[in-house]
Design a protein around this motif. Structure first.
Motif, PDB file in Angstrom:
ATOM      1  N   GLY A  77       5.923   2.475   0.784  1.00 55.12           N
ATOM      2  CA  GLY A  77       4.675   1.804   1.123  1.00 55.12           C
ATOM      3  C   GLY A  77       4.826   0.782   2.219  1.00 55.12           C
ATOM      4  O   GLY A  77       5.863   0.695   2.894  1.00 55.12           O
ATOM      5  N   SER A  78       3.800  -0.032   2.403  1.00 58.95           N
ATOM      6  CA  SER A  78       3.745  -0.975   3.515  1.00 58.95           C
ATOM      7  C   SER A  78       4.754  -2.118   3.393  1.00 58.95           C
ATOM      8  O   SER A  78       5.130  -2.735   4.392  1.00 58.95           O
ATOM      9  CB  SER A  78       2.327  -1.557   3.622  1.00 58.95           C
ATOM     10  OG  SER A  78       1.961  -2.220   2.417  1.00 58.95           O
ATOM     11  N   ASP A 138       0.848  -1.193   0.000  1.00 57.61           N
ATOM     12  CA  ASP A 138       0.000   0.000   0.000  1.00 57.61           C
ATOM     13  C   ASP A 138       0.883   1.243   0.000  1.00 57.61           C
ATOM     14  O   ASP A 138       1.799   1.366   0.827  1.00 57.61           O
ATOM     15  CB  ASP A 138      -0.906   0.020   1.233  1.00 57.61           C
ATOM     16  CG  ASP A 138      -1.914  -1.111   1.224  1.00 57.61           C
ATOM     17  OD1 ASP A 138      -2.302  -1.554   0.122  1.00 57.61           O
ATOM     18  OD2 ASP A 138      -2.294  -1.568   2.323  1.00 57.61           O
ATOM     19  N   VAL A 139       0.618   2.169  -0.897  1.00 58.95           N
ATOM     20  CA  VAL A 139       1.436   3.381  -0.990  1.00 58.95           C
ATOM     21  C   VAL A 139       1.098   4.319   0.159  1.00 58.95           C
ATOM     22  O   VAL A 139      -0.053   4.714   0.341  1.00 58.95           O
ATOM     23  CB  VAL A 139       1.219   4.096  -2.342  1.00 58.95           C
ATOM     24  CG1 VAL A 139       1.989   5.409  -2.379  1.00 58.95           C
ATOM     25  CG2 VAL A 139       1.658   3.196  -3.493  1.00 58.95           C
ATOM     26  N   TYR A 140       2.130   4.656   0.946  1.00 59.54           N
ATOM     27  CA  TYR A 140       1.952   5.587   2.058  1.00 59.54           C
ATOM     28  C   TYR A 140       2.320   7.015   1.659  1.00 59.54           C
ATOM     29  O   TYR A 140       1.598   7.963   1.953  1.00 59.54           O
ATOM     30  CB  TYR A 140       2.840   5.180   3.244  1.00 59.54           C
ATOM     31  CG  TYR A 140       2.441   3.909   3.948  1.00 59.54           C
ATOM     32  CD1 TYR A 140       1.203   3.308   3.747  1.00 59.54           C
ATOM     33  CD2 TYR A 140       3.325   3.308   4.843  1.00 59.54           C
ATOM     34  CE1 TYR A 140       0.850   2.144   4.408  1.00 59.54           C
ATOM     35  CE2 TYR A 140       2.982   2.135   5.516  1.00 59.54           C
ATOM     36  CZ  TYR A 140       1.743   1.558   5.291  1.00 59.54           C
ATOM     37  OH  TYR A 140       1.409   0.397   5.954  1.00 59.54           O
ATOM     38  N   ALA A 141       3.490   7.148   1.019  1.00 61.89           N
ATOM     39  CA  ALA A 141       3.989   8.492   0.731  1.00 61.89           C
ATOM     40  C   ALA A 141       4.816   8.504  -0.547  1.00 61.89           C
ATOM     41  O   ALA A 141       5.553   7.561  -0.839  1.00 61.89           O
ATOM     42  CB  ALA A 141       4.842   8.996   1.891  1.00 61.89           C
ATOM     43  N   GLY A 156      -5.629   7.562   0.755  1.00 62.17           N
ATOM     44  CA  GLY A 156      -4.868   7.740   1.979  1.00 62.17           C
ATOM     45  C   GLY A 156      -3.415   8.101   1.780  1.00 62.17           C
ATOM     46  O   GLY A 156      -2.711   8.440   2.751  1.00 62.17           O
ATOM     47  N   ALA A 157      -2.917   8.035   0.557  1.00 60.30           N
ATOM     48  CA  ALA A 157      -1.521   8.360   0.292  1.00 60.30           C
ATOM     49  C   ALA A 157      -1.283   9.865   0.364  1.00 60.30           C
ATOM     50  O   ALA A 157      -2.181  10.668   0.095  1.00 60.30           O
ATOM     51  CB  ALA A 157      -1.112   7.839  -1.083  1.00 60.30           C
ATOM     52  N   GLY A 211      -2.105   5.989  -8.084  1.00 60.99           N
ATOM     53  CA  GLY A 211      -3.283   5.323  -8.628  1.00 60.99           C
ATOM     54  C   GLY A 211      -4.563   5.854  -8.021  1.00 60.99           C
ATOM     55  O   GLY A 211      -5.579   5.150  -7.977  1.00 60.99           O
ATOM     56  N   SER A 212      -4.529   7.093  -7.570  1.00 55.04           N
ATOM     57  CA  SER A 212      -5.684   7.672  -6.886  1.00 55.04           C
ATOM     58  C   SER A 212      -5.861   9.122  -7.306  1.00 55.04           C
ATOM     59  O   SER A 212      -5.002   9.713  -7.965  1.00 55.04           O
ATOM     60  CB  SER A 212      -5.482   7.573  -5.372  1.00 55.04           C
ATOM     61  OG  SER A 212      -6.614   8.050  -4.668  1.00 55.04           O
ATOM     62  N   GLU A 213      -6.999   9.700  -6.917  1.00 53.48           N
ATOM     63  CA  GLU A 213      -7.275  11.101  -7.202  1.00 53.48           C
ATOM     64  C   GLU A 213      -6.985  11.952  -5.975  1.00 53.48           C
ATOM     65  O   GLU A 213      -7.241  11.539  -4.842  1.00 53.48           O
ATOM     66  CB  GLU A 213      -8.726  11.286  -7.635  1.00 53.48           C
ATOM     67  CG  GLU A 213      -9.085  10.594  -8.937  1.00 53.48           C
ATOM     68  CD  GLU A 213      -8.301  11.112 -10.131  1.00 53.48           C
ATOM     69  OE1 GLU A 213      -7.850  12.279 -10.106  1.00 53.48           O
ATOM     70  OE2 GLU A 213      -8.122  10.340 -11.096  1.00 53.48           O
TER      71      GLU A 213
END
Length: 371
Positions: free
Chosen positions: A279-280, A177-180, A256-257, A219-221
C-alpha cells in the motif's frame, strides 16, 4: 507495527474479533453454561470439528453425531464420547436440547439441511458452500434471516493467526491505502479425479478461499475479474475432469485495489500459502508455516531442516479451532458471527465470474453475475 503484536496476543486468547458484533433478537445466554451441539457429517472435516468441540472448546457439548454411514456415526460417537448418533439429520431437528449444528456433509446437501435447521430454530455453522447455485444460496440466506437464527460460513483462513494479524495491520493504517494484494495458494498434490469431476472447477473449489481472503484484505468488493488457466500438472485433469490445474486470476476492486491470485494443484515443496499486501505506506506479508524453525548450515548451503506443512488440516489446525470457538461464543453471547452467508455468496459469484472469464477469454464484471 507494535499494535499488531499486542492484538495477536488478544487474538490467540480471545479468538478472532475482526468484524464488529451486534446484538440480535435471541435471548442472551450466560457463558457459564455449555452450548449443546450436533455435527452432521463424520468425514474428514467433521472429525476435525468434533475434536475441537469435544476437547478444545470448554463451552461446547457435543450431544449427537450424524452420518449416513452408520458405522461412521457409531465409531465417531464412541471416539468422542457422544451420547447419541444417527444416520438421519432429521433426528437433530427433533431434539429440543440441540441448540447449534455444524454442517460437514456433502455440498449438495447443505441447502436442504440449512433450511430445515433454520426452521427448527437451530443455529448453524456451515462448511462452504451454502448451496450449489447462487439462486439456492440466496434462498438459504432468506430462510436463515426469516428464522432469526445465527449462521456462520466456514472460511477458516480468516481465523489463522497469520491472516488475522495481517488484516489487523491493514486496519491499523500501517499499510496505508491498499494498492495491490498477491495471494499464492498451491496444493501439494491434485485431489482424486472423482473429486475434480464434481468440484465445479478450480476457481469454485480451490480459488474461492483466495477470493474470500482478497475481499477480507482489501475491505472492498470485487467489480471485475480476468482469469487465465491451463492444464500443466496432469493432462487427465483436462481430458477426464474438464478442468485446469494452474491459474492466474486478476481481481479489480471498487476501492481501486488490485489482487493477483496464483493457484496450482501441485506444489513440489508442499502446501504453499503466501500473502503480500502492498500500500501507500508500506506492505505486510507472510510465508508458509513449518513444523519447526530448525535450519541446517554447512559448507554447501543454509537451509531449513523440513518442508512446509504438507496438508491443509495441519497448516490450519489453529484456524479451525479458532473459528469453532468464535461461533460458540457468538451464540452464547448473542453476537453476530464474523463471517456470514453474504460472504459466501460474494465469493461464489467471484468464482462464477472467474470461470466465465476463463471460458470466454475476456474480463467479466461482477454485475454480470446474477442468481
Amino acid at each position: 507495527m507494535k499494535s499488531c503484536h499486542r492484538w495477536l496476543s488478544r487474538f490467540i486468547n480471545q479468538s478472532t474479533r475482526l468484524v464488529p458484533s451486534s446484538c440480535g433478537k435471541h435471548k442472551n445466554f450466560s457463558t457459564e453454561r455449555k452450548l449443546n451441539v450436533a455435527v452432521i457429517g463424520g468425514g474428514r472435516i467433521g472429525q476435525v470439528h468434533m475434536e475441537t468441540l469435544s476437547f478444545h472448546t470448554p463451552l461446547a457439548k457435543p450431544v449427537m453425531i450424524v452420518d449416513f454411514i452408520e458405522k461412521v456415526a457409531k465409531s465417531t460417537a464412541e471416539k468422542f464420547g457422544v451420547e447419541k448418533y444417527s444416520t438421519d439429520f432429521k433426528d437433530v431437528l427433533k431434539d429440543p436440547n440441540i441448540e447449534a449444528v455444524w454442517i460437514c456433509s456433502p455440498s449438495s446437501q447443505h441447502s436442504e439441511q440449512i433450511k430445515a435447521l433454520a426452521s427448527a430454530g437451530k443455529h448453524i455453522f456451515c462448511e462452504k458452500p451454502l448451496a450449489i447455485t447462487l439462486k439456492e444460496a440466496e434462498e438459504v440466506i432468506s430462510a436463515v434471516e426469516k428464522a432469526k437464527v445465527k449462521m456462520m460460513l466456514a472460511f477458516q483462513r480468516r481465523f489463522d493467526p497469520n491472516f488475522a494479524r495481517a488484516k489487523q495491520c491493514i486496519q491499523s493504517g500501517a499499510v496505508g491505502d491498499v494498492y495491490a494484494v498477491h495471494l499464492i495458494s498451491r496444493d501439494p498434490a491434485p485431489p482424486p479425479m472423482d473429486y475434480i469431476k464434481n468440484s465445479g472447477g478450480l476457481h469454485n473449489d480451490m480459488a474461492i478461499h483466495d477470493f474470500d481472503i482478497a475481499r477480507f484484505m482489501t475491505g472492498s468488493e470485487c467489480e471485475e475479474i480476468t482469469a487465465y488457466g491451463a492444464c500443466r500438472v496432469d493432462p487427465k485433469i483436462a481430458s477426464e475432469g474438464n478442468d485446469i490445474d494452474t491459474a492466474i486470476t486478476l481481481l479489480k476492486f471498487k476501492n481501486g485495489a488490485f489482487c493477483t491470485v496464483d493457484n496450482c494443484r501441485q506444489s513440489p515443496s508442499g502446501y504453499d500459502q503466501r500473502v503480500e499486501v502492498f500500500g501507500s505506506k508500506g506492505l505486510v506479508r507472510f510465508g508458509n508455516n513449518f513444523p519447526n524453525n530448525v535450519f541446517i548450515e554447512d559448507a554447501q548451503s543454509v537451509r531449513r531442516s523440513d518442508l512446509p506443512f504438507n496438508f491443509f488440516m495441519d497448516r490450519y489446525t489453529e484456524a479451525y479451532r479458532n473459528e469453532t470457538k468464535q461461533f460458540v461464543q457468538c451464540v452464547l453471547e448473542n453476537k453476530e458471527p464474523p463471517t456470514s452467508g453474504r460472504d459466501g455468496t460474494a465469493a461464489m459469484a467471484m468464482a462464477i465470474a472467474a470461470k466465465k472469464s476463463l471460458l470466454e477469454k475476456r474480463a467479466v464484471k461482477l454485475s454480470e453475475i446474477t442468481p
